[in-house]
Write a protein that holds these residues in place. Structure first.
Motif, PDB file in Angstrom:
ATOM      1  N   TYR C 540       0.672  -1.236  -0.012  1.00 41.61           N
ATOM      2  CA  TYR C 540       0.001  -0.135   0.044  1.00 41.61           C
ATOM      3  C   TYR C 540       0.952   1.195  -0.137  1.00 41.61           C
ATOM      4  CZ  TYR C 540      -4.292  -2.486   1.315  1.00 41.61           C
ATOM      5  OH  TYR C 540      -5.421  -3.132   1.031  1.00 41.61           O
ATOM      6  N   GLU C 541       0.246   2.284  -0.531  1.00 42.65           N
ATOM      7  CA  GLU C 541       0.866   3.557  -0.557  1.00 42.65           C
ATOM      8  C   GLU C 541       0.725   4.207   0.857  1.00 42.65           C
ATOM      9  OE1 GLU C 541       0.223   5.736  -4.056  1.00 42.65           O
ATOM     10  OE2 GLU C 541       0.808   4.162  -5.190  1.00 42.65           O
ATOM     11  N   GLY C 542      -0.416   4.307   1.170  1.00 39.71           N
ATOM     12  CA  GLY C 542      -0.876   5.077   2.510  1.00 39.71           C
ATOM     13  C   GLY C 542      -0.367   4.023   3.516  1.00 39.71           C
ATOM     14  N   VAL C 543      -0.064   4.845   4.896  1.00 44.84           N
ATOM     15  CA  VAL C 543      -0.176   4.123   5.948  1.00 44.84           C
ATOM     16  C   VAL C 543      -1.376   3.801   6.922  1.00 44.84           C
ATOM     17  CG1 VAL C 543       1.159   3.908   8.262  1.00 44.84           C
ATOM     18  CG2 VAL C 543       2.437   4.798   6.146  1.00 44.84           C
ATOM     19  N   PHE C 544      -1.837   2.746   6.996  1.00 43.75           N
ATOM     20  CA  PHE C 544      -2.977   2.610   7.848  1.00 43.75           C
ATOM     21  C   PHE C 544      -2.442   2.168   9.206  1.00 43.75           C
ATOM     22  CE2 PHE C 544      -4.929   2.024   3.736  1.00 43.75           C
ATOM     23  CZ  PHE C 544      -5.911   2.726   3.665  1.00 43.75           C
ATOM     24  N   LEU C 545      -3.056   2.668  10.204  1.00 40.26           N
ATOM     25  CA  LEU C 545      -2.847   2.419  11.628  1.00 40.26           C
ATOM     26  C   LEU C 545      -3.551   1.435  12.474  1.00 40.26           C
ATOM     27  CD1 LEU C 545      -1.674   6.018  12.438  1.00 40.26           C
ATOM     28  CD2 LEU C 545      -0.046   4.465  11.684  1.00 40.26           C
ATOM     29  N   THR C 546      -4.815   1.575  12.378  1.00 36.85           N
ATOM     30  CA  THR C 546      -5.709   0.609  12.983  1.00 36.85           C
ATOM     31  C   THR C 546      -6.562  -0.007  12.129  1.00 36.85           C
ATOM     32  OG1 THR C 546      -7.332   2.437  13.146  1.00 36.85           O
ATOM     33  CG2 THR C 546      -5.676   2.442  14.964  1.00 36.85           C
ATOM     34  N   VAL C 547      -7.137  -1.168  12.724  1.00 39.25           N
ATOM     35  CA  VAL C 547      -8.168  -1.954  11.978  1.00 39.25           C
ATOM     36  C   VAL C 547      -9.425  -1.191  11.426  1.00 39.25           C
ATOM     37  CG1 VAL C 547      -9.885  -4.001  12.042  1.00 39.25           C
ATOM     38  CG2 VAL C 547      -7.565  -3.986  13.247  1.00 39.25           C
ATOM     39  N   GLU C 548      -9.945  -0.176  12.283  1.00 44.05           N
ATOM     40  CA  GLU C 548     -11.041   0.710  12.073  1.00 44.05           C
ATOM     41  C   GLU C 548     -10.725   1.476  10.892  1.00 44.05           C
ATOM     42  OE1 GLU C 548      -9.777   0.259  15.093  1.00 44.05           O
ATOM     43  OE2 GLU C 548     -11.565  -1.225  15.704  1.00 44.05           O
ATOM     44  N   GLU C 549      -9.540   2.103  11.065  1.00 39.09           N
ATOM     45  CA  GLU C 549      -9.080   3.091   9.870  1.00 39.09           C
ATOM     46  C   GLU C 549      -9.111   2.064   8.613  1.00 39.09           C
ATOM     47  OE1 GLU C 549      -5.771   6.070  11.181  1.00 39.09           O
ATOM     48  OE2 GLU C 549      -4.985   4.616   9.622  1.00 39.09           O
ATOM     49  N   PHE C 550      -8.425   1.116   8.429  1.00 37.20           N
ATOM     50  CA  PHE C 550      -8.239   0.179   7.339  1.00 37.20           C
ATOM     51  C   PHE C 550      -9.749  -0.053   6.691  1.00 37.20           C
ATOM     52  CE2 PHE C 550      -7.456  -3.560   4.989  1.00 37.20           C
ATOM     53  CZ  PHE C 550      -6.403  -3.529   4.372  1.00 37.20           C
ATOM     54  N   LEU C 551     -10.560  -0.705   7.506  1.00 39.29           N
ATOM     55  CA  LEU C 551     -12.008  -1.089   7.024  1.00 39.29           C
ATOM     56  C   LEU C 551     -12.908  -0.057   6.656  1.00 39.29           C
ATOM     57  CD1 LEU C 551     -12.654  -3.884   9.836  1.00 39.29           C
ATOM     58  CD2 LEU C 551     -11.928  -4.238   7.575  1.00 39.29           C
ATOM     59  N   THR C 552     -12.633   1.356   7.288  1.00 40.19           N
ATOM     60  CA  THR C 552     -13.468   2.303   6.882  1.00 40.19           C
ATOM     61  C   THR C 552     -12.897   2.581   5.402  1.00 40.19           C
ATOM     62  OG1 THR C 552     -13.414   3.010   9.076  1.00 40.19           O
ATOM     63  CG2 THR C 552     -14.120   4.526   7.552  1.00 40.19           C
ATOM     64  N   ALA C 553     -11.746   2.723   5.312  1.00 42.37           N
ATOM     65  CA  ALA C 553     -11.259   3.049   3.886  1.00 42.37           C
ATOM     66  C   ALA C 553     -11.647   2.015   2.960  1.00 42.37           C
ATOM     67  CB  ALA C 553      -9.612   3.028   3.925  1.00 42.37           C
ATOM     68  N   CYS C 554     -11.770   0.695   3.178  1.00 40.52           N
ATOM     69  CA  CYS C 554     -12.267  -0.195   2.344  1.00 40.52           C
ATOM     70  C   CYS C 554     -13.822  -0.282   2.162  1.00 40.52           C
ATOM     71  CB  CYS C 554     -11.881  -1.668   2.634  1.00 40.52           C
ATOM     72  SG  CYS C 554     -10.083  -1.801   2.770  1.00 40.52           S
ATOM     73  N   GLY C 555     -14.396   0.749   3.065  1.00 37.98           N
ATOM     74  CA  GLY C 555     -15.800   0.744   2.819  1.00 37.98           C
ATOM     75  C   GLY C 555     -16.806  -0.339   3.650  1.00 37.98           C
ATOM     76  N   CYS C 556     -16.221  -0.882   4.781  1.00 39.88           N
ATOM     77  CA  CYS C 556     -16.971  -1.873   5.383  1.00 39.88           C
ATOM     78  C   CYS C 556     -16.511  -1.374   6.882  1.00 39.88           C
ATOM     79  CB  CYS C 556     -16.797  -3.328   5.158  1.00 39.88           C
ATOM     80  SG  CYS C 556     -15.075  -3.865   5.114  1.00 39.88           S
ATOM     81  N   LYS C 557     -17.222  -2.065   7.729  1.00 41.13           N
ATOM     82  CA  LYS C 557     -17.023  -1.858   9.050  1.00 41.13           C
ATOM     83  C   LYS C 557     -17.107  -3.308   9.739  1.00 41.13           C
ATOM     84  CE  LYS C 557     -19.233   1.604  11.402  1.00 41.13           C
ATOM     85  NZ  LYS C 557     -20.338   2.259  12.004  1.00 41.13           N
TER      86      LYS C 557
END
Lengths: 257, 199, 558
Positions: C540-557
């Motif tokens: 990935y290019e961006g740095v995700f830090l937490t599970v929540e952040e990652f999932l939000t970006a992917c459009g799910c919860k």
């Protein structure tokens, strides 16, 4: 970690001497003058102890030990010199205070005895690593549980002192003043001493588990990492010292007859 | 109930050095704050109460012997006997239930104090000609000698003045320490504990 | 024959009412690596002590069922014999030292001495163990003078030299920094490969998932499941049992990425295999409102012993953002916060608190504004009920009785101890006593709260509680400054991260900036959060830090 043991390895011959030889010296130095009951024998052993300490480069370190017992010695001289029941002849007077010969002589006896004990012990204490002494005792059948207790004290006391510093910091962080008037300091007493007492007792639970899992209760004969064989000088010195004690006993019996 | 029944497992063996450390700490505090007390038997009394008279005795005797032999304080050596008896006395009193309430603890303290007096006095007379090394006590001794009383009596008074208050303060501290200890710790020292089967 | 066979094991501590263990049944084969997980109070430590016979031989109490070690019953075989078969390493390295040896070399040999191992053999084994655990250079040091991580390795070495067939490790890495715990895990893995059977209790769930063959899940003394990590962490009821699945599993579950057998991946490798690379980017950083400066630190230097400087010229400005300090053991983190609290005096440079130099102030005078929670709660507890203990600080700084009581009750509620007000602190477990210590500082209502490794010994629930405290104080405009080793926790709860290495600030910025700075992390020997590791692996290019952040970006919860 600051140790409570006064031992420092200064590489002298005294440090390398077998601990039992030093124990024999203590036995001789204390018992011979007492058995023979001669004041000059105290002087001989005091001089001998000082000479031994000097040759082991330990003379400087014995000073605080002697100074420590100095106050009690002065009290003894004062009380007996002034008030001993046997007092008859006035030796000298300072103002209204009369010092008597009998009392002072009695105090001198006690003083010599204390000094003699102190110096002969100092030889052992200043030149012997406690764990070495205990290990040698254990090898000769001394209980290993007792051995553990002794060595453990040397670890636990400095540790508790270290904890005291942390506790002082922790309580100061909670706004407790530790400096100031006597009342302030007295109020600080409980918050400071209580955690160290309680935690050292509570820690014994885990410490005991730690010993159990490392075979502390095993029945096998214990083995040791270090191999200390007595040096050449140890045996003859011990024999001479023990012979002195025997001689003093015989002398005492002859006197009584 | 056997008063002297003793467990000699790792739990009690580890308790002893901790108690000796506590003795040392008490003594240090007393001298730092310049209190007219010894406070050097707090640990011995805790050992006696938790482990019984035998553990108390070992705490007391080992305390004086270790400091005497290795820390250069050989004056304490001869009082090993006193410490031993204090440990035994407090251990017995505790096993008899005399540490369960505050008034009973005070009674234990008086017993411990008297034991200390009875054992120490002859030692004082033989080794020091009657003094104890405590400023307040020795002032009493000097006064009795000036008044022409026998050495033994003077030394006895000297000891009583020092030891009884000392043991009262000590046992009060011990009482509160014991009250605070969790049961999961004190259960380890129960000499009569057995494993119960659940099946 | 299995090396360990547990049949219907039940146990109750003396004077307790509830069973600590209730009906455990499992077997372990030789060479297996077993993880034991569960919330605090689930019975994990009790089980570990039952395997070596301490339960019931040492603790007494009531015992039922059977534990067979190589066919021998653990409840009646003397511990001194059993300890040649089973080694136990536990959490607190300090209390595991024998207390009878003044150097590491002899400390490690203590167990062998008791068992009567011949001298030459002892020397050989000690040397091997010390070198294997990388503590050979400390062999002449006093074990009590070592750091927590070094001490823990001494403890492991001390058990290792007794050459047990089974090693039971009860949270052995909880006191260690990330690198230190990775070293311990690798050592343990090496042991497992050499044929030693390992049972390990651990809160670091990602590690357990990566290393264990099977996992035993406990809850309130009951055995819930005993299965592969994939099966265990795929359970839907995990959170209710007080256990959190690895970050990778949570992501895969939300995205529906399963393994062939329908369970979810548990390691970074497995997860990376199943996930597709997306171009989603983390949300742009929300503008942080500027906050008033609390501490100004200029050219700060410090040393405990002349000649070995611990801090070399620190320059920092601290405002009220929640700030984490991370770095290896010995990097100077604790020294820095002690200087801020006034417990140590700066050697050079200055520290200003709200514009005033703190050099002239006593610790007690600073106490009302700057609160500091020590690592070990037992260094401060001295009252026999929790409320009195917590009220000590507030009363010291001049609050009246009523106010102190009110603040203390509020602090206890925040730390989840509201129902423990009248308990004796010494009757509480360590994780609860740690909360008492936090409450006792919170109650003083300081403007700055310094926490020294608050997550040690806490399970998921405890960590959530601490996260809540950080959030609440931050909303009140107060500074929370925490020393931490748990990078996931840092990423979840903190707005600013300061990396320290060798007495200097190696990096300073938002978690995203810092965890993207590979060079600084390497200098400080730190790993980024688990989600960030997964992103790196996926390219990935961006740095995700937490599970929540990652999932939000992917459009799910989740």
């Amino acid at each position: 970690m600051k140790s409570i043991s006064l031992y420092i390895d200064n590489g002298s011959w005294l440090c390398r001497m077998h601990p039992f030889t030093k124990l024999a010296y203590i036995a001789a130095a204390i018992s011979v003058p007492l058995l023979a009951g001669r004041l000059w024998l105290f002087a001989v052993f005091i001089a001998l102890s000082l000479a031994v300490l000097a040759s082991g480069h330990l003379l400087k370190r014995v000073v605080p030990l002697v100074a420590f017992s100095f106050t009690i010695l002065i009290t003894i001289f004062l009380i007996h010199g002034l008030f001993n029941q046997q007092n008859r002849d006035i030796l000298f007077s300072i103002g209204p205070l009369h010092f008597y010969r009998e009392g002072l002589l009695y105090a001198l006896h006690i003083g010599c005895n204390v000094l003699n004990m102190l110096l002969s012990f100092a030889i052992l204490v200043l030149s012997t690593k406690p764990s070495e002494l205990v290990e040698e005792l254990e090898k000769r059948g001394f209980s290993r549980r007792m051995g553990y207790i002794i060595i453990s004290v040397f670890q636990i006391v400095p540790q508790m002192m270290g904890t005291m510093n942390t506790i002082t910091d922790a309580q100061r962080s909670r706004g407790m003043e530790t400096e100031g008037s006597l009342a302030t300091r007295a109020k600080a007493f409980l918050p400071l001493i209580s955690p160290v007492v309680m935690s050292s007792l509570i820690n014994t639970r885990e410490r005991a588990v730690a010993l159990e899992v490392r075979g502390f209760a095993a029945k096998q004969k214990k083995t040791y990492l270090a191999d200390r064989t007595p040096r050449r000088g140890d045996k003859p010195i011990t024999i001479v010292l023990l012979a002195l004690i025997v001689l003093a006993v015989i002398w005492r019996i002859v006197q009584c007859l | 109930m056997n008063l002297f029944k003793t467990k000699f497992d790792a739990a009690t063996i580890v308790l002893i050095p901790a108690c000796i450390g506590i003795n040392y700490l008490g003594k240090m505090f007393a001298s730092l704050l310049k209190l007219p007390l010894w406070l050097d038997s707090i640990g011995t009394c805790i050992g006696g109460c938790l482990g019984g008279p035998v553990i108390g005795a070992i705490c007391g005797a080992a305390n004086n012997l270790i400091y005497g032999f290795t820390a250069g304080d050989n004056i304490t050596l001869i009082y090993a006997l006193t410490s031993l008896c204090i440990g035994v006395a407090v251990g017995i009193m505790s096993r008899l239930g005399f540490m369960k309430s505050f008034p009973k603890a005070i009674l234990t303290a008086v017993v411990a104090g008297l034991v200390a007096v009875v054992i120490s006095t002859p030692l004082n007379v033989v080794f020091w000609g009657g003094t104890t090394g405590n400023v307040w006590g020795d002032m009493v001794f000097a006064a009795t000698q000036a008044a022409g009383m026998p050495v033994l009596l003077g030394s006895l008074l000297d000891e009583i003045v020092v030891d009884v208050p000392d043991k009262i303060i000590t046992l009060i501290i011990v009482f509160f320490v014991l009250k605070g200890l969790p049961q999961k710790l004190t259960a380890l020292y129960d000499a009569n504990a057995k494993v119960e089967r659940l099946d | 024959m299995p090396v360990i066979a547990v049949e219907n094991l039940k146990y109750r501590y003396p004077h307790a009412e509830a069973l600590a263990l209730d009906g455990l049944n499992f077997t372990v084969e030789k060479g297996e690596f077993i993880g034991i997980v569960g919330e605090n109070g689930a019975g994990k430590s009790t089980l570990s002590q039952a395997l070596i016979g301490l339960v019931p031989q040492f603790y007494k109490g009531a015992y039922g069922g059977k534990v067979l070690i190589d066919g021998r019953p653990a409840d009646t075989t003397p511990i001194a014999e059993l300890c040649c078969k089973v080694g136990l390493v536990f959490q607190n390295p300090f209390n595991q030292l024998s207390g009878a040896k003044d150097n590491v070399y002899e400390e490690v040999a203590f167990g062998m001495q008791n068992l009567g191992v011949p001298r030459e053999e002892m020397h050989r084994r000690v040397e091997n163990a010390l070198k294997m655990l990388d503590i050979w250079q400390f062999r002449d040091r006093n074990p009590f003078d070592l750091s927590g991580g070094q001490m823990q390795r001494v403890a492991i070495a001390s058990i290792l030299v007794m050459e047990p067939d089974i090693m039971v490790l009860d949270e052995p890495t909880s006191q260690l920094d990330p690198q230190g715990s990775e070293e311990v895990f690798r050592t343990v893995d090496k042991l497992a490969r050499s044929g030693i059977t390992i049972l390990m209790i651990e809160q670091k769930i990602e590690k357990i998932a990566a290393y264990c063959d099977r996992i035993l899940l406990l809850h309130q003394g009951h055995q819930i499941a005993y299965d592969t990590p994939q099966k265990i962490f795929s359970r839907p009821d995990l959170e209710e049992l007080g256990v959190r699945a690895p970050a990778f599993t949570r992501i895969c579950r939300a995205l529906g990425a399963t393994l062939p057998d329908g369970s979810y991946p548990v390691t970074v490798e497995e997860a990376a295999d199943r996930l597709q690379r997306t171009d989603a980017l983390p949300p742009p950083a929300a503008p942080v409102p500027s906050r008033p400066v609390l501490f100004e630190i200029q050219d700060l230097t410090f040393s405990y012993n002349p000649g070995t400087q611990v801090l070399h010229g620190i320059n920092l400005c601290l405002d009220a953002r929640p700030t984490a300090i991370i770095g290896q053991n010995g990097a100077g983190k604790t020294t820095l916060v002690k200087l801020l609290k006034g417990l140590l005096r700066a050697e050079g440079g200055s520290i200003r608190f709200r514009g005033e130099d703190i050099a002239g102030k006593t610790v007690a005078a600073l106490a009302a504004q700057v609160g500091y929670v020590f690592q070990n709660p037992d260094d401060q507890i001295f009252r026999y009920n929790v409320l009195d203990e917590v009220m000590f600080g507030p009363l010291n700084i001049g609050m009246d009785e009523a106010q102190a009581k009110e603040k203390s009750r509020a602090a206890l509620a925040m730390t989840g101890l509201a129902d423990k007000e009248t308990s004796n602190p010494y009757d509480l477990e360590l994780y609860e006593r740690k909360m008492v210590a936090i409450a006792s500082v919170l109650a003083m209502d300081p403007d700055v709260l310094i926490l020294d490794e608050p997550t040690i010994a806490q399970d998921v629930r405890g960590r959530q509680c601490i996260a809540g405290i950080v959030r609440t104080l931050s909303e009140q405009g107060k500074l929370v400054l925490a020393i931490l080793h748990d990078m996931d926790f840092v990423a979840e709860c903190f707005d600013r991260v300061i990396v320290m290495a060798q007495g200097q600030v190696a990096a300073d910025g938002t978690p995203r900036q810092v965890f993207a700075d590979a060079e600084a992390l390497q200098a400080a020997r730190l790993d980024p959060p688990h989600v960030t590791q997964l992103c790196t692996r996926l390219g990935y290019e961006g740095v995700f830090l937490t599970v929540e952040e990652f999932l939000t970006a992917c459009g799910c919860k989740e």
